[in-house]
Design an enzyme around this catalytic site. Structure first.
Site, mmCIF file in Angstrom:
data_model
loop_
_atom_site.group_PDB
_atom_site.id
_atom_site.type_symbol
_atom_site.label_atom_id
_atom_site.label_comp_id
_atom_site.label_asym_id
_atom_site.label_seq_id
_atom_site.Cartn_x
_atom_site.Cartn_y
_atom_site.Cartn_z
ATOM 1 N N SER A 226 -13.919 -55.618 -38.276
ATOM 2 C CA SER A 226 -14.215 -55.067 -39.596
ATOM 3 C C SER A 226 -12.979 -54.368 -40.137
ATOM 4 C CB SER A 226 -15.368 -54.060 -39.498
ATOM 5 O OG SER A 226 -15.510 -53.351 -40.710
ATOM 6 N N TYR B 221 -20.159 -47.613 -35.763
ATOM 7 C CA TYR B 221 -19.929 -49.047 -36.001
ATOM 8 C C TYR B 221 -18.438 -49.369 -35.962
ATOM 9 C CZ TYR B 221 -19.675 -53.424 -38.692
ATOM 10 O OH TYR B 221 -19.414 -54.700 -39.108
#
Length: 259
Positions: free
Chosen positions: A151, A164
């Site tokens: 990400s 996350y």
């Protein structure tokens, strides 16, 4: 047969986790458009999986969907058995490409992050990727390719997404180790790090929340959030022989976010 010839052979097969929707769905279709047969996983929605199989077959490729919760490591041996059956159905006993894409999201500040939610993120995004890859290594052809999805949040920070982002950072380290350890087999390993993408991920916040969408647009050089179709073709291209010398890299696909 040399490892390079194996990966360039006419009959290529990919295993993609989370291939029934979002970036994963676009990836399996992009691979199918290049003549790659696909085995993909889905967590729960069989109707979505069947629709993805139909879309792949419309491209002239073959597809097999297998249900798997990638956070349940205890189920991996059974999955490998099903993957072997799927490979036989596709006329092969090994595969060429692995894309570890399946994921979930979690939003909470550090002060409110629960251990249960943290453990689930670790299981899905790190432990699951680590051990599913380990289980599949005997089945991947020498000269194959591995892509792990990270990400943009592993580079830039957005408050409330620390857990996350942290497990995505772990995946980037793991990918470099894969590249080093699998180099003698001619297998490459790279990380693709999407920016904010307009899918149903995180409840569709990027796609459906105008305020969040504008915030991302304002922070992105190309002036908009990403789309699933910005990612799928790029991933398929990275798996191709044209990118055989790209290895151990983190490639961000964010339109120039937070430059």
């Amino acid at each position: 047969m040399s490892s390079e010839n194996q990966v360039n052979s006419k009959h290529k097969i990919a295993i993609v986790t989370g291939g029934s929707r979002g970036i994963g769905r676009n990836t399996v279709e992009a691979l199918a458009s290049r003549g790659v047969d696909v085995i993909f996983t889905y967590r729960a929605n069989q109707a979505e999986a069947e629709a993805a199989v139909a879309a792949i077959e419309e491209h002239g490729a073959k597809a097999v969907a297998i249900q798997l919760d990638t956070g349940r490591i205890a189920d991996f041996d059974a999955f490998v058995g099903k993957a072997k059956e799927a490979l036989r159905a596709l006329g092969a006993d090994r595969f060429d490409y692995l894309v570890n894409n399946a994921g979930n999201s979690y939003h909470a500040p550090i002060s409110e992050t629960t251990e249960e939610a943290f453990d689930e993120l670790v299981n899905v995004h790190f432990k699951g990727v680590y051990f599913l890859t380990q289980k599949l290594l005997p089945l991947i052809n020498d000269g194959g390719r591995i892509i792990n999805i990270s990400s943009g949040l592993a580079r830039f920070t957005v408050p409330g997404i620390s857990a996350y982002a942290s497990v995505k950072g772990a995946i980037e380290v793991f990918t470099r180790y894969l590249a080093k350890e699998l180099g003698p087999r001619g297998i490459t390993a790279n990380t693709v790090a999407p920016g904010a993408v307009q899918t149903d991920f995180s409840g569709g916040i990027v796609r459906d929340n105008p305020v969040y969408n504008k915030m991302v647009s304002d922070q992105t050089a190309l002036g908009r959030p990403g789309l699933a179709e910005d990612l799928g073709p790029m991933i398929a291209s990275l798996l191709s022989a044209e990118n055989r010398w790209v290895n151990g890299q983190r490639i961000e696909v964010s339109g120039g976010a937070n430059l």
